[in-house]
Design a protein around this motif. Structure first.
Motif: not given
Ligand code: FES
Length: 81
Positions: A54-58
């Motif tokens: 849920e913490c996915r970022v670029t």
């Protein structure tokens, strides 16, 4: 005393301790939307240990990096879009 670094989240400078996770730095800065679900709901870290994604970022131009598994380094560029 821990060394301070600056990361940039959507262009906004955020001070963090070197060695802190990107997710911890973002949450400490009051950022609560790390990404949006397919239905448009904001999503944020849940497990903090690399399981839920849920913490996915670029990070550094690489999409779908887990913020809770990436350590802050000075000048790191993070995008929530
Ligand atoms: S918070 Fe669950 S994988 Fe990062």
């Amino acid at each position: 005393m821990a060394e301070r670094v600056t990361i940039f989240v959507d262009g906004r400078p955020i001070a963090a301790e070197r060695g802190a996770t990107v997710a911890a730095a973002m949450l400490s800065a009051g950022i609560r939307a790390f990404r949006h679900s397919v239905s448009g709901e904001p999503r944020a870290p849940l497990c903090g240990m690399g399981i839920c994604f849920e913490c996915r970022v670029t990070i550094g131009g690489e999409p779908h990096r887990r913020g809770c598994q990436t350590l802050c380094q000075d000048g790191l560029e993070v995008s929530t879009t």
